[in-house]
Design a protein around this motif. Structure first.
Motif, short mmCIF file in Angstrom:
data_model
loop_
_atom_site.label_atom_id
_atom_site.label_comp_id
_atom_site.label_asym_id
_atom_site.label_seq_id
_atom_site.Cartn_x
_atom_site.Cartn_y
_atom_site.Cartn_z
N HIS A 268 0.85 -1.19 0.00
CA HIS A 268 0.00 0.00 0.00
C HIS A 268 0.89 1.24 0.00
CE1 HIS A 268 -2.99 2.98 1.19
NE2 HIS A 268 -3.92 2.09 0.85
N PRO A 269 0.57 2.23 -0.81
CA PRO A 269 1.41 3.43 -0.88
C PRO A 269 1.59 4.12 0.48
CG PRO A 269 -0.15 3.42 -2.69
CD PRO A 269 -0.51 2.26 -1.81
N CYS A 305 -10.68 6.95 -2.39
CA CYS A 305 -9.67 6.47 -1.45
C CYS A 305 -9.29 7.59 -0.48
CB CYS A 305 -8.43 6.01 -2.21
SG CYS A 305 -7.05 5.57 -1.13
N PHE A 307 -6.71 8.15 1.04
CA PHE A 307 -5.31 8.56 0.95
C PHE A 307 -5.03 9.32 -0.35
CE2 PHE A 307 -0.66 7.27 0.52
CZ PHE A 307 -0.23 8.12 1.52
N ALA A 308 -6.03 9.40 -1.20
CA ALA A 308 -5.81 9.92 -2.55
C ALA A 308 -5.12 11.27 -2.59
CB ALA A 308 -7.14 9.97 -3.30
N CYS A 311 -1.45 10.68 -2.05
CA CYS A 311 -0.81 9.50 -2.61
C CYS A 311 -0.06 9.82 -3.91
CB CYS A 311 -1.87 8.44 -2.89
SG CYS A 311 -1.18 6.92 -3.57
N ARG A 313 0.76 7.76 -6.07
CA ARG A 313 0.37 6.81 -7.09
C ARG A 313 -1.07 7.06 -7.55
NH1 ARG A 313 -0.78 4.00 -10.46
NH2 ARG A 313 -0.18 1.91 -11.08
N ALA A 314 -1.72 8.04 -6.96
CA ALA A 314 -3.16 8.25 -7.17
C ALA A 314 -3.50 8.53 -8.63
CB ALA A 314 -3.65 9.38 -6.29
N CYS A 318 -8.99 6.64 -8.17
CA CYS A 318 -8.80 6.70 -6.72
C CYS A 318 -9.70 7.75 -6.08
CB CYS A 318 -7.34 7.03 -6.38
SG CYS A 318 -6.19 5.82 -7.03
N PRO A 323 -11.31 2.14 -2.87
CA PRO A 323 -10.57 0.94 -3.26
C PRO A 323 -11.21 -0.29 -2.64
CG PRO A 323 -9.37 2.16 -1.59
CD PRO A 323 -10.53 3.00 -1.98
N CYS A 337 -6.02 -1.01 -1.79
CA CYS A 337 -5.55 -0.07 -2.80
C CYS A 337 -5.95 -0.58 -4.18
CB CYS A 337 -4.02 0.08 -2.72
SG CYS A 337 -3.32 1.06 -4.06
N HIS A 338 -6.38 0.36 -5.05
CA HIS A 338 -6.73 -0.01 -6.42
C HIS A 338 -5.55 -0.65 -7.13
CE1 HIS A 338 -10.71 1.67 -6.73
NE2 HIS A 338 -10.31 2.82 -6.22
N PHE A 339 -4.35 -0.25 -6.74
CA PHE A 339 -3.17 -0.71 -7.48
C PHE A 339 -2.26 -1.57 -6.62
CE2 PHE A 339 -4.51 3.43 -9.21
CZ PHE A 339 -4.92 3.00 -10.46
S1 SF4 Z 1 -6.17 3.58 -4.05
FE1 SF4 Z 1 -5.11 5.09 -5.24
S2 SF4 Z 1 -4.93 6.82 -3.87
FE2 SF4 Z 1 -5.46 5.09 -2.65
S3 SF4 Z 1 -3.56 4.32 -1.98
FE3 SF4 Z 1 -4.02 3.18 -3.78
S4 SF4 Z 1 -3.07 4.33 -5.36
FE4 SF4 Z 1 -3.08 5.65 -3.64
#
Ligand code: SF4
Ligand code: ATP
Ligand code: MG
Lengths: 349, 308
Positions: A268-269, A305, A307-308, A311, A313-314, A318, A323, A337-339
């Motif tokens: 997770h980021p 999310c 954390f967007a 983040c 990585r957003a 997001c 997520p 997390c989506h990713f």
């Molecule tokens: S869902 Fe998107 S914003 Fe949230 S932690 Fe994962 S990459 Fe970052």
């Protein structure tokens, strides 16, 4: 009158449990604080597992809901303002949340105990430490005060307080911070509980005694074979003692898994950012990294999310869609997390 | 501890001297002829005035007069009242009455003030809480003598529940109503203080620890909430003894009680200065001693406090 036989009174003593059931299983736990400003979603659909002999570390920034989660498990939330809006907390298969308070009380101290952050304020200033440890034995074991005092001295010896027999009649303010926390630990292990929850047990202490107290806590956990939930900001301690890690962000568990894996390769980021902000022993000249920005307001959580906004990585998705709460990675851990897969594979870049 | 007590006792000497001097000078500074009512309706004969002037050293400057007065007092001579009785004797008859009245008042403060304060805190925001907060506000807002007359009229005269005046020897049951009136103001403060400290203590970390230890609720409240909350309340009640003794003057007036307040009131009205000063000195001494006791009690209640 007629129901005397059917409503069996709750008896003092350790509540019976089924040892074959999992030690602790928290599912879908949500805690809301109803305040004048609105409802703060302090804990949001949290899952948590603890097995016998395991140490689970809960990580996360200030305000992420670590203490509230611990208090909910312990059953010491101030309700109101707090309200548990969903979830179960199963101890050996029994849901603590639906249990009548009379029965629940017997789990506290005997089955689940707690070490608080600031021992000076967590101990009552007007009673001797002996009285405060001994109270556990007089109440839960029906011991005489004399026997309870003996037990207190034994325990103080066990947590290595020098001159325990003489100091048992001292008051909390007459001890140093480290010794006071040892007394808290003595109280926590007194009734041989199955779970010890330690909420930042060394944060209030001098750096010089932090390691000793942490070591004692780990040793006592080993000796009693209990499970330990350790809330801390000290990632060094986590690396040394934790078997499992839960990372919380804005009331949610964002990553959960075995400590070694989470440390080696976060999924997770937010965990990544947290680890990067950890001071390393090597490269003393490194500038400490801090995650930019602030967590969202719990009164008004974003729809996507949480954390967007911070983040690296957003992406658009997001900000729009929350997520999935638990993407399973290599069969052992979860990330919200989506990713998640990409983060495990390539980090956030 | 012992040394501390000795030091406090020694410290009382200058305090006593200071207060008595102040009272002495104020008593003699009051306008009017000190002999105005000493000889019935007639003016006093010249010979009497001369003798008295000499006896009391009234021609000497004030500090000298005061010196003589103190010297006599140190030898146990507290002077005489207008009807020739020794002040000490009259005071020793009146003092127990006032002490009884004060004891009744303090009992009210402890039982009602603390009791209702605890109940109100535990039912915070409830009807009981609101009702007593209102009543205590009334008690704080009205002067004691108004409350005194009102209760005297309704409970005593109209309903006949209590006797309206206090009989000879001041039996306890006669002192219930006056004691309550005397306590009323402090009672209200004690109630509010108890309630506020209790609410504060309920939030304390050590209470959370007590709950986490699995103690029964009643025990958490008794041992870890009430016990801690009582420290400031008991200190307040102790310090209040002095205020009660002062307030006794008014209450004893309303209920016609022959206590120290009545004695002082009478002495003041007929300009009997020796009595005024002696009795006040006695009262000051009692207050000082009670304050010392309260400080010692405070250290017993809160182990963090140590006197060296
Ligand atoms: S869902 Fe998107 S914003 Fe949230 S932690 Fe994962 S990459 Fe970052
Ligand atoms: N008594 C309370 N009244 C209102 N809100 C509260 C209360 N206690 C906690 N909260 C809310 O719950 C959120 C989570 O608090 P919690 O104490 O669990 O944080 P934490 O993760 O333990 O942080 P820290 O690392 O600072 O101890 C806080 O942000 C706060 O908004
Ligand atoms: Mg916390």
């Amino acid at each position: 009158m007629f129901s005397q036989k059917t409503t069996s009174p709750v008896e003092e003593g350790k509540p019976e449990v089924d040892e074959n059931q999992p030690l602790l299983q928290v599912r879908d736990l949500s805690v809301v604080f109803r305040t004048r400003e609105g409802s703060a979603q302090a804990v949001n659909k949290v899952d948590l597992d603890l097995a016998r002999g395991q140490t689970l570390a809960i990580l996360g920034e200030s305000g992420s809901g670590k203490s509230v989660t611990a208090q909910a498990i312990m059953g010491i939330l101030d309700m109101p303002p707090a309200e548990i809006t969903s979830g179960t907390i199963k101890f050996r298969g029994k849901d603590l949340l639906t249990m009548p308070e009379k029965e629940r009380r017997l789990y506290r101290g005997q089955r689940i105990s707690m070490v608080f952050q600031d021992a000076l304020s967590a101990l009552n200033p007007v009673y001797t430490v002996g009285e405060q440890i001994g109270e556990l034995f007089t109440v839960h074991r029906g011991m005489s005060r004399k026997d309870a005092k003996k037990k207190s001295i034994e325990l103080m010896d066990k947590v290595r307080i020098p001159g325990a027999a003489a100091r048992v009649t001292d008051y909390p303010h007459q001890f140093s911070g480290g010794m006071r926390q040892r007394i808290m630990i003595a109280m926590a292990i007194a009734l041989d509980p199955d779970i010890i929850i330690a909420d930042e047990p060394t944060t209030a202490l001098d750096v010089t005694v932090q390691a000793q107290v942490m070591e004692l806590l780990a040793e006592m956990r080993r000796e009693t074979g209990s499970g330990l939930i350790l809330i801390t900001h000290d990632l060094g301690v986590v690396a040394e003692t934790a078997d499992m890690i839960s990372v919380m962000y804005a009331g949610r568990t964002v990553e959960h898994g075995p400590a070694t894996k989470v440390f080696a390769n976060p999924a997770h980021p937010y965990t990544l950012g947290l680890l990067e902000s950890m001071p390393r022993l090597t490269g003393a000249g490194d500038r400490l990294y801090a995650i930019p920005g602030l967590p969202p307001s719990l009164l008004n959580l974003p729809s996507g999310c949480p954390f967007a906004a911070r983040c690296p990585r957003a992406e658009d998705i997001c900000r729009q869609d929350p997520p999935p709460p638990a993407v399973e990675i290599d069969g052992t851990r979860f990330s919200a997390c989506h990713f998640a897969e990409e983060v495990v594979a390539h980090g956030v870049r | 501890m012992g040394r501390y007590v000795v030091r406090r006792l020694l410290l009382m000497i200058p305090v006593l001297i200071g207060t008595t001097f102040l009272i002495y000078s104020m008593a003699w500074a009051l306008p009017g002829d000190p002999f105005a009512s000493r000889c019935g309706q007639r003016p006093c004969p010249e010979s009497f005035v001369q003798a008295e002037t000499e006896r009391l050293h009234l021609d000497d400057p004030l500090p000298i007069q005061y010196g003589y007065f103190m010297l006599n007092m140190a030898q146990g001579d507290f002077g005489q009242t207008s009807n020739g009785e020794s002040v000490l004797e009259a005071a020793s008859r009146a003092f127990p009455v006032t002490v009884k009245l004060t004891v009744v008042a303090i009992a009210f403060e402890i039982v009602l003030g603390i009791g209702v304060g605890i109940a109100a805190a535990l039912r915070r925001g409830g009807y009981l809480d609101g009702f007593f907060l209102f009543v205590s506000l009334v008690a704080i807002s009205f002067p004691a003598f108004v409350i005194g007359y009102v209760l005297q009229y309704f409970l005593g005269v109209k309903l006949g529940l209590f006797s309206v005046t206090v009989g000879r020897g001041a039996p306890w049951e006669d002192l219930i109503l006056p004691g309550f009136v005397l306590a009323s103001l402090s009672l209200a403060y004690v109630l509010r203080l108890t309630r506020a400290t209790l609410l504060e203590t309920l939030k304390a970390d050590h209470v959370r620890t007590a709950i986490a230890k699995g103690l029964p609720r009643g025990m958490v409240l008794r041992k870890h909430v009430v016990r801690n909350s009582l420290i400031p309340v008991i200190t307040y009640i102790g310090a209040d003894v002095g205020i009660l003794l002062g307030g006794a003057i008014v209450t004893e007036g309303v209920f016609n009680i022959q206590g120290i307040g009545g004695m002082l009131f009478h002495a003041l009205s007929i300009r009997e200065n020796a009595t005024v000063v002696s009795v006040t000195t006695l009262v000051v001494l009692v207050i000082l001693l009670v304050n010392l006791l309260v400080d010692l009690l405070y250290a017993r209640l809160d182990p963090r406090i140590r006197y060296e």
